[in-house]
Design an enzyme around this catalytic site. Structure first.
Site, mmCIF file in Angstrom:
data_model
loop_
_atom_site.group_PDB
_atom_site.id
_atom_site.type_symbol
_atom_site.label_atom_id
_atom_site.label_comp_id
_atom_site.label_asym_id
_atom_site.label_seq_id
_atom_site.Cartn_x
_atom_site.Cartn_y
_atom_site.Cartn_z
ATOM 1 N N SER A 15 -55.456 37.554 7.176
ATOM 2 C CA SER A 15 -56.118 37.556 5.869
ATOM 3 C C SER A 15 -56.847 36.242 5.642
ATOM 4 O O SER A 15 -56.511 35.210 6.207
ATOM 5 C CB SER A 15 -55.099 37.804 4.769
ATOM 6 O OG SER A 15 -54.087 36.830 4.798
ATOM 7 N N TYR A 37 -39.982 44.038 -3.143
ATOM 8 C CA TYR A 37 -40.808 44.626 -2.102
ATOM 9 C C TYR A 37 -40.091 45.847 -1.542
ATOM 10 O O TYR A 37 -38.917 45.769 -1.212
ATOM 11 C CB TYR A 37 -40.990 43.580 -0.995
ATOM 12 C CG TYR A 37 -42.271 43.710 -0.237
ATOM 13 C CD1 TYR A 37 -43.389 42.983 -0.608
ATOM 14 C CD2 TYR A 37 -42.357 44.550 0.863
ATOM 15 C CE1 TYR A 37 -44.573 43.099 0.089
ATOM 16 C CE2 TYR A 37 -43.546 44.666 1.561
ATOM 17 C CZ TYR A 37 -44.650 43.943 1.178
ATOM 18 O OH TYR A 37 -45.827 44.058 1.866
#
Lengths: 667, 631
Positions: free
Chosen positions: B281, B551
């Site tokens: 990223s 998560y």
């Protein structure tokens, strides 16, 4: 929407029901003592954190919601926090159960003996118990039995113990507490006691609701309470009370549990133990106070035969599925969850609707014995009738009830006349056969006979009989309302009939279980059922009566007639007799003596008008329709009557003026 | 400590000086150590050609998978013996055998190695719809000398992020609407030129950074009729300057996480921003999605790290006039940019805070008897504000998952020790192996403080029944997050599909949310006809003063389902509804994209949404940045 997910209302006849098994059978063949000491290892909730009744109390006392309430009460009252904390502990002490297996075993033994003497059989649907076991394992469970007798919760716990299911904790009224010893015994078998009214008491409410929620969240045990709040004296289901249901659902709304299973349980008695007591209570004889000595005096019930009873465990209803798409749970996101919030309108109406649905599910699974049909027929022939005629009409009514989806327990391979006569013999205290004629038995008044006492005794037997008819009313209710509406409507046009139907439905929605906001569905259902049994047909000009309908419809109308008349009597009393200062307390006795007067004068033949249940329901309806208003004056509540409105309601019920929308609108 | 008086302050300075000198003396060895520590879990990329920072070529497909996660040379597979192994050389796990993965895989999903669901072998360029080019735009672009391409492979590569449905589609050989061309600006000025041309010729621009989006943000809106140009920032990857006095670095926004860290490390610095996707990223992507890094407890999230942002919009360039550390100049305009998800413009340059590379790093782990205890401990740690660089709590399922990734042990002794440990925890301490859960820890700083800090955290853990469980378990926990996406590709070879998603939630609702969402997933899968119970697991992955980030992983065996993708989408949707109903946020760091757009209004109120819309309307009235994310 919710109603559809619960059960398909369109064709209740198609409803499949489970088979029954007699739990007493084994008890008659093996040792009760061994049974009482059997190994008891029920399936538990998968998320359970093991906990004793004492630990439970500590958890509740230290819980955030209760601590919050304690601090608030302390701040408001100026008392020290410690003092309020002690008060809370005392409340909890008074309330909490102390479930002990040894006491349960004692009950298992004694109740086995008792039940075997009282009942031929106690029939339970095995599959329902399996569903319950599954539900207990998956989610916290709330057991919601119907309430017709003191026997109900003893029987529930007895059955669950017998079938090795987790014993419930039961919300019981404080009345039992006053019974020395017995109250404590009940407590040790899982009952917890709540005061009948504690409206403004914040602390009490906090302790109570936290106690219930803690047990629910931890999956400690199934929680059992009666939606109807009290025993129904009339065998009609009562308008559900919402307080406990609200509390039981909150952990789901707030995300504290994944789901809550609500399990309606229908308990039906062939002969209710309290049958005569109830009728007297309805006529104003105060209910005997719960006391241990009273209980001992009641021993004589053991010498009587109470036939069989049926307990039907319905399908668990998932609160999550009901709330899906209806409740936005994120409304609880912005306030810490331990701070009590007044339920939103959305939540309130959801809880209310659910409560009604559950009571209807209880009704639908009530087993109806032949006697219920016989009582219904007798109620329309109070002066007695030929036995053969009774058999004939009972069979006719049975078939009608079946086509409406009634849950009948009619023996298959016995002739109808035998079925009727064996029912009559079980209920020989209510009806007798002499010379081929069946008539209601009327007791002898204890003192000197006067017209009043004679009327009273007659009313007792009629109301007792009525309570059996009431068991089946829910089956006929909607078609009967339609039948009355068709009679009252000025034309057969559907919309006009619907207007009448809707007026009646509105009028009687405190009397019968009619789910709020489902007027159209009820109307459709009524039309469907009457078409199905061939009583009406849909014609271009409206709803038409068929040939067979000319028998069926008046019969159905007659079933509701006592209620129609009873409500008119109440209205008439309010219009003609009241002074300005009628207090709420005076209302029931005053209406009763008004009705007695009419009876003695020969202008009233309806006994239901004497029943305090009907009188209260009628008043509740008038209050709801704003025809009567409650006004607080000094320490009394005074009823302010809008005579014009009440009068017009009376006339509409009496068929003197046609139902029109404007009439209702004006009210 | 500093407050203890002047003498201790002097002592501290002296010690520091000593340390620095000592550091110089063993520089080589120490630096190596640090690098390994920081890179152990991630791929150790092209360390040899440090001269050229560019680890992302224009033709990404040359080194990366076109229909899966990560590098082409790295993947999980079951070898002929049925043992799982991880190929390549880039990772610590590379080349190792994972003996227990097969059993876990088959046991958890009911999967079978005989039942394969292979992906389409190669990209079928013929099946890609031809590009819809704006001739005039292409003409003028040519004049600028900015490289571009309308090659099918290039376009397909930039037509997706890494949502399950995107990858699943590619594996089935389905290509949706693709960008019509790709441009590779080299610097800020190039971007200004491209945006001007796009405005002039009414072409739709979609910024593309690392391509790791999991919010459908890179999906081309099917209703878009204009030519869509994917603006790939990967060639804008220089660190323009480092300011050691203010500890800031000015960096081009196309740089990817691993390059940024590596280059800064060479100068003795780091940003400390390590999102799980940092191998791929980009800085611009972090800004555009409000990214969060694993070590945010020390370094902060992206919004805490940026000092200055330069963004090119159709209205012109937006930037602040100074680099003051905090300003009261009305609402912070940076916050229009942070999280704008490519709807307003292209972030071209960012000034970021940097920190000296920490002297010492240490992993750790704690075993708790159950998840409740673990959450209570994390809450306490957050309360005392003593969270280590990273602290995560995995539930039991995820702990077992992590365990299945244990490589083959080389010696009898290690396996004996493992057995002993297990015996101690389950038999001696009475932990239920089906209940226990593990917190993984990462400490950073100077050695002394790390050890002190470690003790403090372990002491708190002990109060909640936690037992220290070694560095290995900790490290393996972090490894899971770096290889999870590779593992998903393995699953998809055998009829298993899965996804991860996240939320943030106040502390008091963490447990309820975790339980309810996990159960909702199980319930929904069952209702939708999934034959085997799904894997439904979560971890508390970040702590804050007032709440935590949670998560979730969820995966299931889709054999026997006629439309598995639809089932998957419905379950994911239901899970998100459940999160929102339990007081969780729409997203903690993944962003909204197009996947979660439908909830945006509820999330920020209609007035809030209107505010955002009016900004978009002003900045980009012709919707040049037309990826239709967020709003």
């Amino acid at each position: 929407m919710a109603s559809k997910s619960l059960c398909s209302r369109r064709d209740p006849v198609l409803k499949k029901r489970d088979d029954f098994e007699d739990v007493l059978e084994e008890r008659r063949n093996s040792s009760d003592l061994r049974y009482a000491f059997k190994c008891y290892a029920p399936v538990l909730y998968k998320g359970l954190s093991p906990c004793t009744p004492t630990m439970l109390k500590t958890v509740v006392l230290q819980s955030e919601p209760l601590q919050y309430a304690i601090n608030q009460v302390s701040a408001e009252s100026g008392e020290s926090v410690e003092l309020v904390q002690e008060e809370a502990a005392a409340i909890l002490e008074e309330m909490a159960h102390r479930l002990k297996l040894s006491t349960v075993r004692f009950f298992a033994f004694t109740l086995s003996k008792a039940f075997k003497r009282l009942f031929h059989s106690v029939c339970v649907n095995e599959e329902g118990l399996q569903r319950l076991q599954q539900a207990i394992h998956e989610h916290p469970v709330v057991l919601l039995p119907s309430h017709r007798s003191y026997m109900d919760f003893l029987m529930m716990s007895y059955i669950l113990y017998t079938c090795d299911l987790k014993l419930p904790v039961i919300a019981a009224g404080m009345d039992f507490m006053s019974m020395k010893f017995v109250g404590e015994m009940l407590r040790m078998s899982g009952a917890f006691f709540i005061r009948r009214s504690f409206g403004g008491d914040k602390l009490y409410w906090a302790v109570f609701s936290e106690y219930v929620k803690t047990m629910l969240r931890s999956g400690y045990a199934p929680i059992e309470f009666f939606l109807e709040g009290t025993r129904s004296r009339t065998s009609k289901s009562l308008t559900p009370k919402l307080g406990l249901l609200n509390i039981a659902m909150e952990p789901f709304f707030k995300g504290e549990v994944f789901d809550v299973s609500l399990m309606p349980v229908s308990i039906s008695y062939e002969r209710v133990l309290e049958e005569a007591l109830y009728a007297r209570e309805l006529l104003g004889v105060p209910k005997p106070k719960e006391s241990t000595s009273g209980l001992l005096k009641a021993r004589k019930i053991f010498s009587e035969d109470y036939g069989s009873m049926h307990v039907y465990f319905g399908s668990p209803v998932s609160v999550r599925s009901l709330a899906q798409g209806r409740i936005n749970r994120s409304q609880y996101n912005l306030v810490p969850r331990h701070i009590p919030q007044k339920p939103s309108n959305e939540i309130q109406s959801f809880v209310n609707d659910t409560a009604y649905q559950l009571v209807r599910m209880q009704e639908e699974n009530m087993v109806l014995k032949p006697w219920v049909l016989i009582a219904t027929v007798l109620m329309q022939n109070l002066d007695g009738m030929e036995l053969s005629q009774l058999v004939e009409q009972t069979v006719w009514l049975r078939d009608l009830a079946r086509s409406f989806g009634a849950f009948l327990d009619w023996p298959d391979h016995t002739s109808s006349s035998k079925v009727v006569s064996s029912s009559l013999s079980l209920h020989r205290n209510l009806a007798s056969v002499c010379g081929g004629r069946v008539c209601l038995l009327v007791g002898r008044p204890p003192g000197p006979e006067s017209p009043e006492t004679a009327l009273f005794e007659r009313a007792v037997s009629v109301l007792s009989c009525a309570s059996y008819r009431n068991q089946i009313l829910h089956v006929f209710l909607r078609p009967a309302l339609l039948a009355v509406a068709m009679q009252a409507a000025t034309s057969p046009r559907k919309d006009e009939v619907y207007n009448c139907f809707s007026f009646l439905r509105n009028m009687f929605s405190n009397e019968f279980i009619l789910c709020p906001g489902e007027s159209v569905q009820d109307f459709d259902e009524a039309c469907y059922l009457l078409m199905k049994c061939g009583a009406v047909q849909m014609l271009p000009q409206g709803i038409g009566t068929t040939d067979s309908g000319r028998v069926t419809l008046p019969y159905l109308c007659a079933m509701l007639e006592p209620f129609m008349q009873g409500y008119q009597v109440v209205c008439r009393y309010l219009c003609e007799e009241t002074t300005d200062n009628l207090t709420e307390k005076q209302f029931v006795p005053a209406v009763r003596s008004f009705a007695v007067k009419l009876h003695l004068a020969g202008s009233l033949r309806c006994y239901e008008a004497l029943s305090s249940d009907l009188q209260k329901n009628a008043l509740a309806a008038l209050l709801r329709l704003n025809a009567v208003k409650k006004v607080k004056m000094a320490d009394q509540v005074v009823l302010k009557v809008n005579k014009m409105a009440v009068n017009s309601l009376e006339d509409t019920l009496g068929g003197k003026i046609p139902t029109q929308k404007p009439v209702l609108a004006r009210l | 400590m500093a407050s203890n008086g002047k003498s201790s302050e002097r002592q501290r300075i002296a010690q520091q000086r000593l340390r620095i000198i000592a550091g110089h003396l063993r520089k080589q060895e120490e630096a190596d150590h640090i690098e390994i520590a920081a890179q152990e879990c991630k791929a150790e990329s092209s360390r040899t050609d440090t001269a050229k920072p560019n680890s992302v070529p224009k033709r990404r497909q040359e080194i990366m998978k076109w229909n899966g996660w990560g590098y082409s040379d790295s993947k999980f597979l079951f070898n002929k013996k049925g043992q799982a192994e991880f190929t390549g050389k880039r990772y610590r796990l590379s080349g190792l055998i994972l003996p227990s993965l097969k059993e876990w895989f088959e046991g958890t999903f009911g999967a079978n190695l005989q039942h394969k669901s292979p992906a389409a072998a190669a990209l079928n360029a013929g099946a890609v719809p031809p590009p819809n080019l704006s001739e005039s735009f292409v003409e003028e672009l040519k004049a600028t000398d900015i490289p571009f391409s309308h090659d099918a492979e290039d376009r397909v590569f930039r037509s997706h992020g890494h949502c399950l449905h995107e990858i699943f589609g590619l594996r089935e050989g389905q290509y949706g609407r693709c960008p019509d061309m790709v441009v590779w600006p080299n610097c800020h000025i190039d971007v200004v030129k491209i945006v001007e041309l796009a405005c002039k010729h009414n072409v739709c621009l979609m910024p593309y950074g690392g391509g790791t989006s999991v919010s459908s943000a890179l999906e081309c809106p099917p209703e878009e009729t204009r030519s869509i140009v994917s603006l790939d920032t990967s060639q804008m990857n220089q660190i323009l300057w480092i300011d050691e006095k203010n500890l800031t670095a000015h960096v081009e926004a196309g740089i990817i996480g691993q390059d940024l860290e590596r280059l800064l490390n060479e100068s003795g610095y780091c940003t400390g921003h390590e999102p799980d996707s940092m191998e791929f990223s980009s800085l611009g992507g972090w800004v555009a999605t409000r990214a969060s890094g694993m070590k945010k407890n020390i370094y902060g999230n992206i919004e805490d790290l940026v000092v200055h942002i330069k963004m090119v919009t159709p209205r012109g360039v937006i930037e602040k006039s100074c680099q003051g550390p905090r300003m009261s100049t009305g609402p912070d305009v940076h916050h229009f940019i942070l999280g704008s998800e490519g709807t307003l413009g292209v972030v071209t340059e960012v000034t970021m805070k940097i920190r000296p590379v920490p002297e010492y790093q240490k992993y750790g782990s704690v075993v708790f008897p159950n998840f409740q205890q673990g959450v209570a401990c994390l809450r306490e740690v957050a309360k005392q504000r003593c969270a280590p660089a990273s602290i995560r709590l995995m539930d039991n399922e995820q702990f077992q998952f992590g365990h299945a990734l244990k490589p083959q042990v080389s010696s009898m002794f290690t396996s004996f020790l493992d057995g002993l440990k297990k015996f101690y925890i389950t038999k001696f301490k009475g932990f239920d192996p089906q209940q226990l859960c593990v917190a993984t820890l990462l400490f950073e700083g100077d050695r002394e403080k790390v050890l002190q800090h470690e003790k403090q955290v372990y002491d708190i853990a002990a109060k909640f029944g936690g037992l220290a469980a070694g560095e290995d378990n900790g490290q393996r926990g972090y490894m899971l997050t770096f290889v999870i996406a590779y593992l998903r590709d393995l699953g998809m070879d055998y009829y298993v599909m899965g996804e991860s998603f996240e939320t943030s939630v106040p502390w008091d609702r963490v447990l309820d949310l975790c339980r309810n969402v996990k159960e909702r997933i199980v319930r929904e899968c069952k209702e939708k006809g999934v034959q085997f119970p799904p894997l439904s697991t979560c971890r508390v992955t970040q702590t804050y003063d007032s709440g935590a980030c949670v998560y979730f992983y969820f995966a299931f065996n889709y054999r026997g389902l006629s439309d598995p993708l639809n089932v998957y989408l419905q379950v994911e949707h239901a899970a998100r509804e459940e999160i929102l109903a339990n007081g969780g946020s729409l997203s903690h760091h993944h962003g909204v994209g197009k996947l979660r757009k439908e909830w945006m209004q509820d999330a920020v109120s209609s007035v809030g949404l209107g505010m955002l819309k009016s900004v978009k309307e002003y900045v980009d009235p012709d919707n040049i940045f037309g990826n239709r994310n967020l709003l």
